[in-house]
Each structure stands twice: as structure tokens, then as C-alpha cells.
Design a protein around this motif. Structure first.
Motif, mmCIF file in Angstrom:
data_model
loop_
_atom_site.group_PDB
_atom_site.id
_atom_site.type_symbol
_atom_site.label_atom_id
_atom_site.label_comp_id
_atom_site.label_asym_id
_atom_site.label_seq_id
_atom_site.Cartn_x
_atom_site.Cartn_y
_atom_site.Cartn_z
ATOM 1 N N ILE A 103 1.031 -1.364 0.086
ATOM 2 C CA ILE A 103 0.055 -0.110 0.048
ATOM 3 C C ILE A 103 0.693 1.139 -0.140
ATOM 4 O O ILE A 103 1.663 1.338 0.589
ATOM 5 C CB ILE A 103 -0.919 0.161 0.941
ATOM 6 N N LEU A 147 -6.704 -1.808 4.257
ATOM 7 C CA LEU A 147 -5.852 -2.581 4.254
ATOM 8 C C LEU A 147 -6.675 -2.546 6.431
ATOM 9 O O LEU A 147 -5.553 -4.412 6.240
ATOM 10 C CB LEU A 147 -4.452 -1.660 5.413
ATOM 11 N N VAL A 153 3.461 -6.113 5.263
ATOM 12 C CA VAL A 153 3.098 -5.049 4.726
ATOM 13 C C VAL A 153 3.727 -3.985 3.998
ATOM 14 O O VAL A 153 5.074 -3.304 5.270
ATOM 15 C CB VAL A 153 1.899 -4.620 5.252
#
Length: 119
Positions: free
Chosen positions: A63, A72, A90
């Protein structure tokens, strides 16, 4: 649990910046991982179905847009509630300016730079 070294990588829905996951996928393959890179802009239902079908050891989400942070959280919550329990990573440049720890549990590993991933 048997670890097969399988990784599933993708950008959450709305995220078109996929260069980071492309680099991570290459690094993982070099280390002997079996990698599926699902690319950019992956809707949550498709992500969940892919995890269910392929059963990866690691799921790597990418992201880079602040407005996608609420999404998210949804991705992480849904993935963490799955019976497969993959490790969730992530990757985001947002980590340089934002604290994303509220986006997931303490099990989530946040990575802001390729060197951090290598380490």
C-alpha cells in the motif's frame, strides 16, 4: 505446521504501485520461495479466495496511498481471521511518515524499505 516457503503477494484494491511487490517477489524466489504475485488492485474477496486455495505461509500486502489505510485494516482483519493463519507482511513507504501499527495486530510485520525486508 509444515512450512513450504510459499508466498502470496499483492497490492490492495485501489493500489496501482506494484514495483515493490515485484522486487520482493524476486528476492523471495532467489531464496527458494514459491511465489505467486497477484499484482496491483486486488479486491479483498479475490485475495481471500486466493489465500484459501493456495494456502501460503506468507501474505505480503503493499500500500502506498493514505486514503487506502482503512481498507488495509479490513484486509488484515479478514486475513487474520482465516483458518490458514499465514504470516502477514505489509510493505509501504507510508511507514516513513505514518504509524500503521493500528492497522493490524502485533503479529503483522511492517516493512518500509527493501533492506528491512532482507534483514
Amino acid at each position: 505446521m509444515l512450512q513450504r516457503n510459499r508466498a502470496l503477494l499483492f497490492c490492495i484494491e485501489g493500489e496501482e504501485h506494484y514495483l515493490g511487490i515485484k522486487m520482493i517477489a524476486g528476492l523471495m524466489r532467489e531464496q527458494g520461495w514459491e511465489v505467486k504475485n497477484l499484482g496491483a488492485n486486488l479486491p479483498l474477496p479475490f485475495a481471500l479466495k486466493s489465500i484459501e486455495r493456495w494456502d501460503p505461509d506468507v501474505v505480503y500486502l503493499s500500500i502506498s496511498q493514505v486514503q487506502l489505510l482503512p481498507d488495509l485494516q479490513k484486509y488484515i482483519a479478514e486475513i487474520e481471521s482465516m483458518p490458514q493463519h499465514p504470516l502477514v507482511l505489509v510493505g509501504s513507504r507510508l511507514l516513513n511518515t505514518h504509524d500503521l501499527s493500528a492497522s493490524g495486530s502485533s503479529k503483522i510485520i511492517f516493512i518500509n524499505h527493501i533492506q528491512a525486508f532482507k534483514d
